[in-house]
Scaffold this motif. Structure first.
Motif, PDB file in Angstrom:
ATOM      1  N   GLY A   6      -5.879 -53.702 -12.141  1.00  0.00           N
ATOM      2  CA  GLY A   6      -4.891 -54.738 -11.707  1.00  0.00           C
ATOM      3  C   GLY A   6      -3.915 -54.845 -11.348  1.00  0.00           C
ATOM      4  O   GLY A   6      -3.070 -53.883 -10.854  1.00  0.00           O
ATOM      5  N   TYR A   7      -3.672 -56.556 -10.373  1.00  0.00           N
ATOM      6  CA  TYR A   7      -1.818 -55.650  -9.398  1.00  0.00           C
ATOM      7  C   TYR A   7      -0.754 -55.425 -10.271  1.00  0.00           C
ATOM      8  O   TYR A   7      -0.016 -54.720  -9.535  1.00  0.00           O
ATOM      9  N   SER A   8      -0.520 -56.429 -11.490  1.00  0.00           N
ATOM     10  CA  SER A   8      -0.015 -55.683 -12.536  1.00  0.00           C
ATOM     11  C   SER A   8       0.221 -54.439 -12.463  1.00  0.00           C
ATOM     12  O   SER A   8       1.484 -53.602 -13.096  1.00  0.00           O
ATOM     13  N   TYR A   9      -0.754 -53.551 -12.472  1.00  0.00           N
ATOM     14  CA  TYR A   9      -0.311 -52.105 -12.799  1.00  0.00           C
ATOM     15  C   TYR A   9      -0.688 -51.232 -11.254  1.00  0.00           C
ATOM     16  O   TYR A   9       0.254 -50.009 -11.463  1.00  0.00           O
ATOM     17  N   SER A  10      -1.843 -51.672 -10.427  1.00  0.00           N
ATOM     18  CA  SER A  10      -1.896 -50.895  -9.653  1.00  0.00           C
ATOM     19  C   SER A  10      -0.827 -51.540  -8.037  1.00  0.00           C
ATOM     20  O   SER A  10      -1.035 -50.631  -6.699  1.00  0.00           O
ATOM     21  N   GLY A  11      -0.302 -52.118  -8.206  1.00  0.00           N
ATOM     22  CA  GLY A  11      -0.123 -53.362  -6.929  1.00  0.00           C
ATOM     23  C   GLY A  11       0.737 -51.544  -6.207  1.00  0.00           C
ATOM     24  O   GLY A  11       0.993 -52.223  -4.953  1.00  0.00           O
ATOM     25  N   PRO A  12       2.295 -51.925  -6.482  1.00  0.00           N
ATOM     26  CA  PRO A  12       2.858 -50.745  -6.190  1.00  0.00           C
ATOM     27  C   PRO A  12       2.806 -49.855  -5.661  1.00  0.00           C
ATOM     28  O   PRO A  12       3.138 -49.847  -4.400  1.00  0.00           O
ATOM     29  N   THR A  13       1.457 -49.482  -6.113  1.00  0.00           N
ATOM     30  CA  THR A  13       1.113 -48.200  -5.792  1.00  0.00           C
ATOM     31  C   THR A  13       0.224 -48.532  -4.512  1.00  0.00           C
ATOM     32  O   THR A  13       0.619 -47.677  -3.469  1.00  0.00           O
ATOM     33  N   ALA A  14      -0.174 -48.812  -3.821  1.00  0.00           N
ATOM     34  CA  ALA A  14      -1.411 -49.275  -3.640  1.00  0.00           C
ATOM     35  C   ALA A  14      -0.409 -49.719  -1.836  1.00  0.00           C
ATOM     36  O   ALA A  14      -0.990 -49.409  -1.291  1.00  0.00           O
ATOM     37  N   ALA A  15       0.862 -50.520  -1.905  1.00  0.00           N
ATOM     38  CA  ALA A  15       1.388 -50.667  -1.173  1.00  0.00           C
ATOM     39  C   ALA A  15       1.910 -50.052   0.009  1.00  0.00           C
ATOM     40  O   ALA A  15       2.201 -49.794   0.621  1.00  0.00           O
ATOM     41  N   TRP A  16       2.101 -48.524  -0.788  1.00  0.00           N
ATOM     42  CA  TRP A  16       2.415 -47.307  -0.269  1.00  0.00           C
ATOM     43  C   TRP A  16       0.943 -47.052   0.809  1.00  0.00           C
ATOM     44  O   TRP A  16       1.515 -46.882   1.893  1.00  0.00           O
ATOM     45  N   ALA A  17       0.119 -47.053   0.580  1.00  0.00           N
ATOM     46  CA  ALA A  17      -1.052 -47.074   1.252  1.00  0.00           C
ATOM     47  C   ALA A  17      -1.192 -47.950   2.693  1.00  0.00           C
ATOM     48  O   ALA A  17      -0.962 -48.256   3.887  1.00  0.00           O
ATOM     49  N   TYR A  18      -0.771 -49.188   2.267  1.00  0.00           N
ATOM     50  CA  TYR A  18      -0.757 -50.581   2.750  1.00  0.00           C
ATOM     51  C   TYR A  18       0.259 -50.291   4.049  1.00  0.00           C
ATOM     52  O   TYR A  18       0.237 -50.604   5.296  1.00  0.00           O
ATOM     53  N   LYS A  19       1.048 -49.861   3.182  1.00  0.00           N
ATOM     54  CA  LYS A  19       2.626 -50.055   4.659  1.00  0.00           C
ATOM     55  C   LYS A  19       2.261 -48.810   5.734  1.00  0.00           C
ATOM     56  O   LYS A  19       3.283 -49.246   6.420  1.00  0.00           O
ATOM     57  N   THR A  51      -3.189 -63.023  -9.645  1.00  0.00           N
ATOM     58  CA  THR A  51      -2.945 -64.381 -10.109  1.00  0.00           C
ATOM     59  C   THR A  51      -3.341 -65.083  -8.528  1.00  0.00           C
ATOM     60  O   THR A  51      -4.169 -64.092  -6.914  1.00  0.00           O
ATOM     61  N   GLY A  52      -4.065 -66.613  -8.561  1.00  0.00           N
ATOM     62  CA  GLY A  52      -4.996 -66.910  -7.781  1.00  0.00           C
ATOM     63  C   GLY A  52      -4.036 -68.066  -7.120  1.00  0.00           C
ATOM     64  O   GLY A  52      -5.185 -68.579  -6.158  1.00  0.00           O
ATOM     65  N   ASN A  53      -2.482 -67.980  -7.656  1.00  0.00           N
ATOM     66  CA  ASN A  53      -1.802 -69.451  -6.669  1.00  0.00           C
ATOM     67  C   ASN A  53      -1.579 -68.202  -4.932  1.00  0.00           C
ATOM     68  O   ASN A  53      -1.075 -67.194  -4.873  1.00  0.00           O
ATOM     69  N   GLY A  54      -2.109 -68.749  -3.900  1.00  0.00           N
ATOM     70  CA  GLY A  54      -1.741 -67.910  -2.549  1.00  0.00           C
ATOM     71  C   GLY A  54      -0.323 -67.968  -2.801  1.00  0.00           C
ATOM     72  O   GLY A  54      -0.136 -66.361  -2.313  1.00  0.00           O
ATOM     73  N   THR A  55       0.440 -68.655  -2.402  1.00  0.00           N
ATOM     74  CA  THR A  55       1.515 -68.771  -2.066  1.00  0.00           C
ATOM     75  C   THR A  55       2.211 -67.767  -2.643  1.00  0.00           C
ATOM     76  O   THR A  55       3.015 -66.500  -3.117  1.00  0.00           O
ATOM     77  N   ALA A  56       1.706 -67.316  -4.851  1.00  0.00           N
ATOM     78  CA  ALA A  56       2.921 -66.379  -5.309  1.00  0.00           C
ATOM     79  C   ALA A  56       1.945 -64.980  -5.209  1.00  0.00           C
ATOM     80  O   ALA A  56       2.461 -64.194  -5.212  1.00  0.00           O
ATOM     81  N   LEU A  57       0.658 -64.803  -4.909  1.00  0.00           N
ATOM     82  CA  LEU A  57      -0.095 -64.292  -4.398  1.00  0.00           C
ATOM     83  C   LEU A  57       1.120 -63.144  -3.140  1.00  0.00           C
ATOM     84  O   LEU A  57       0.599 -62.466  -3.012  1.00  0.00           O
TER      85      LEU A  57
END
Length: 323
Positions: free
Chosen positions: A54-67, A16-22
């Motif tokens: 795309g974040y709908s696919y890999s966003g939750p997985t990437a969160a584990w690295a960034y956390k 999403t390009g919406n900053g608040t939603a992102l």
């Protein structure tokens, strides 16, 4: 002046390009990370490996690295990603001054980029090529989010189709930077792209099979009813992840074994060369600085579960590196 800013060209399509939603999405994915056998963030975290779909696919997985990233004292973030749109037998540096994200721009570390450019080993990335490439962009919002409110600069590097020796050569160039306490590295990579649409249908016939006994599925060559394709893909990826786990082996040995694994299986790990550069850098630090890196994989997922040759999937994995 506008030309010196790389636009968030994949916003409103890959995320999403919406900053608040992102911002809300990223915050929620990071909050959902709950490791059971360790404490996040990881003190001494020096690098992460995370996906770039795309974040709908890999966003939750990437969160584990960034956390896992401990942001304390960090002022510079290297971001290494593969080239998807043009062939390059080397690495390239951005010509921009800033990278745009919907939740705030990221300035580039011009001093470091000029030092790297002075080595004569890096090509210049055009603005068009920069904006076409998604492997770096998909990490920018996460970098901006985890370093929210902090004054950091980034060093984006597109890594081409280089061999093992060149991975080690570029790793040696980056090693002194990675050794600095104010620097971490993000490596961008998805794992197995499986299916005829990717021209890759490698399959282990059972859980005991070795890479030598794997073969390609086709319309006439079917998978075993007792060993689903998605389990074979998991095994294939986990073999790579085991090779890239440190300890017990050294970074130099892991780098060599990973290259041999790729030769045997041809696994479509798109960030294999950025991973190779990271392990090349760690190998130098092991030898010259006595660094003892730890590489741990913390998350693995697939976009879908393949059951037949008509199916396809992409795998996503996240890891952190600690010194």
């Amino acid at each position: 002046m506008q030309a010196s800013i790389r636009a968030a060209s994949h916003a409103d399509s890959w995320y999403t390009g919406n900053g608040t939603a992102l911002n809300k999405e990223l915050r929620e994915w990071l909050q959902q990370v709950e490791p059971t056998d360790e404490t996040f963030p990881v003190q001494g975290c020096k690098a992460v490996i995370a996906p770039h779909a795309g974040y709908s696919y890999s966003g939750p997985t990437a969160a584990w690295a960034y956390k896992a990233i401990d942001t304390t004292g960090i002022t510079r973030v290297f971001i290494l990603g593969p080239s998807h749109h043009f062939y390059m037998n080397g690495c390239a540096l951005s010509s921009c001054e800033e990278y745009e994200t919907p939740i705030g721009n990221l300035p580039l570390d011009q001093d470091t980029i000029n030092e790297l450019r002075a080595t004569g080993k890096f090509e210049a990335l055009s603005l068009q090529a920069d904006e076409d490439e998604h492997s770096l962009e998909m990490h920018l919002p996460y970098v901006r989010k985890v370093f929210e409110g902090k004054d950091i600069k980034i060093v984006p590097i597109v890594v081409g189709a280089i061999n093992e020796e060149k991975e080690a050569e570029y790793g040696a160039i980056l090693a002194p930077y990675l050794a600095k306490p104010d620097t971490i590295c993000v490596v961008s990579s998805d794992f197995c792209h499986w299916g005829t649409r990717f021209s890759y249908t490698y399959y282990y016939p059972d859980e005991e099979a070795s890479s030598r006994s794997g073969f390609d599925l086709s319309r006439s060559v079917k998978p075993s009813p007792s060993y689903p394709i998605h389990e074979s893909i998991t095994r294939l990826d986990k073999d790579a992840m085991d090779i890239l786990t440190i300890p017990p082996k050294s970074a130099e040995t892991a780098h060599r074994d990973f290259a041999r694994y790729l030769q045997k299986t041809k696994n479509t790990i798109c960030g294999r060369h950025p991973i190779g550069v990271l392990f090349g850098a760690m190998a130098v630090l092991e030898k010259e600085e006595g660094v003892k890196p730890l590489v741990k994989w913390v998350r693995y997922e697939q976009s879908s579960q393949c059951e037949s040759i008509r199916d396809s999937s992409v795998s996503y994995a996240s890891a952190y590196v600690k010194f």
